[in-house]
Design a protein around this motif. Sequence first.
Motif, PDB file in Angstrom:
ATOM      1  N   ARG A  25       0.835  -1.204   0.000  1.00 24.32           N
ATOM      2  CA  ARG A  25       0.000   0.000   0.000  1.00 24.32           C
ATOM      3  C   ARG A  25       0.869   1.254   0.000  1.00 24.32           C
ATOM      4  NH1 ARG A  25      -3.229  -0.274   5.148  1.00 24.32           N
ATOM      5  NH2 ARG A  25      -4.245   1.582   4.341  1.00 24.32           N
ATOM      6  N   ARG A  28       2.393   2.046  -3.316  1.00 26.39           N
ATOM      7  CA  ARG A  28       1.393   2.689  -4.184  1.00 26.39           C
ATOM      8  C   ARG A  28       1.214   4.158  -3.792  1.00 26.39           C
ATOM      9  NH1 ARG A  28      -0.941   3.423  -8.967  1.00 26.39           N
ATOM     10  NH2 ARG A  28      -3.123   4.000  -8.773  1.00 26.39           N
ATOM     11  N   MET A  29       1.177   4.424  -2.483  1.00 21.48           N
ATOM     12  CA  MET A  29       1.055   5.813  -2.023  1.00 21.48           C
ATOM     13  C   MET A  29       2.226   6.651  -2.539  1.00 21.48           C
ATOM     14  SD  MET A  29       0.041   5.347   1.988  1.00 21.48           S
ATOM     15  CE  MET A  29      -1.145   4.110   2.516  1.00 21.48           C
ATOM     16  N   ARG A  30       3.442   6.101  -2.440  1.00 23.37           N
ATOM     17  CA  ARG A  30       4.625   6.848  -2.890  1.00 23.37           C
ATOM     18  C   ARG A  30       4.569   7.117  -4.380  1.00 23.37           C
ATOM     19  NH1 ARG A  30       7.296   3.468   0.833  1.00 23.37           N
ATOM     20  NH2 ARG A  30       7.836   2.013  -0.841  1.00 23.37           N
ATOM     21  N   SER A  31       4.105   6.127  -5.158  1.00 25.50           N
ATOM     22  CA  SER A  31       4.055   6.333  -6.606  1.00 25.50           C
ATOM     23  C   SER A  31       3.030   7.404  -6.967  1.00 25.50           C
ATOM     24  CB  SER A  31       3.741   5.011  -7.319  1.00 25.50           C
ATOM     25  OG  SER A  31       2.420   4.589  -7.036  1.00 25.50           O
ATOM     26  N   CYS A  32       1.899   7.422  -6.270  1.00 26.62           N
ATOM     27  CA  CYS A  32       0.885   8.458  -6.533  1.00 26.62           C
ATOM     28  C   CYS A  32       1.393   9.831  -6.127  1.00 26.62           C
ATOM     29  CB  CYS A  32      -0.405   8.130  -5.781  1.00 26.62           C
ATOM     30  SG  CYS A  32      -1.294   6.704  -6.434  1.00 26.62           S
ATOM     31  N   LEU A  33       2.096   9.884  -5.004  1.00 27.10           N
ATOM     32  CA  LEU A  33       2.650  11.153  -4.535  1.00 27.10           C
ATOM     33  C   LEU A  33       3.711  11.670  -5.517  1.00 27.10           C
ATOM     34  CD1 LEU A  33       2.737  13.296  -2.329  1.00 27.10           C
ATOM     35  CD2 LEU A  33       4.351  11.858  -1.075  1.00 27.10           C
ATOM     36  N   ALA A  35       3.867  11.031  -8.702  1.00 32.07           N
ATOM     37  CA  ALA A  35       3.187  11.484  -9.923  1.00 32.07           C
ATOM     38  C   ALA A  35       2.546  12.853  -9.721  1.00 32.07           C
ATOM     39  CB  ALA A  35       2.134  10.456 -10.338  1.00 32.07           C
ATOM     40  N   ALA A  36       1.992  13.073  -8.529  1.00 31.81           N
ATOM     41  CA  ALA A  36       1.309  14.344  -8.261  1.00 31.81           C
ATOM     42  C   ALA A  36       2.283  15.505  -8.148  1.00 31.81           C
ATOM     43  CB  ALA A  36       0.488  14.225  -6.979  1.00 31.81           C
TER      44      ALA A  36
END
Length: 206
Positions: A25, A28-33, A35-36
């Motif tokens: 999890r 996934r959080m790091r990858s979304c962060l 990207a943002a």
Amino acid sequence: ALLTGWALRQDVAASGGVPELDLWREQRMRSCLAAATADGERAAVVVGAFHAPALRAPSAEPVAVSSSATWTTSLIPYTYALLDARSGYPAGIRDPEWQHLVLDAAGDPGALEDALTRAAVRVCAELRALGHPSGPADAREITRLAGDLARLRGLPAAGRGELVEAVQTVLTQGEPHGRGRAVARAMETVLVGTRAGRPAPDAPRS
């Protein structure tokens, strides 16, 4: 809160390690962060304090996911009963409905006093619905006593502690079992609350 989350994570790491599911999890959080913020923009992250340390390490090694892993996702409306700390939720709070009223009061002592009065009236009504005598005079006395306690303690308005003490003093009448249990049930209904959220309209179905 961040320090508490860090301490909990240290304990978990020292006693067997962070569960693999949490590591997935967090990856996934790091990858979304990432990207943002790829274009240099800043991002605000709403996340449990347990996971916050993992987000400070964007260069952490990726976590291998077994190719045989199967995933099932269930989205459910979250309820105040689940958010209450006594439900077993580690990041929960005591009496979410009361905290909601305090948030709505926005630091205004007068609005907080009104919220306390409404809560006292509702506790008395719930107690009466359970077959125990209780009425407006009890609600008025709860409000008065909670306010007196707040003044004795130098507080601008009565809070949860003063409300709980006042309800116990006025309504339980020295009976920790029979009537006391009924009062506790009435308080749970009013202070924990029955609000429920709902999944976002575009949330995928399982």
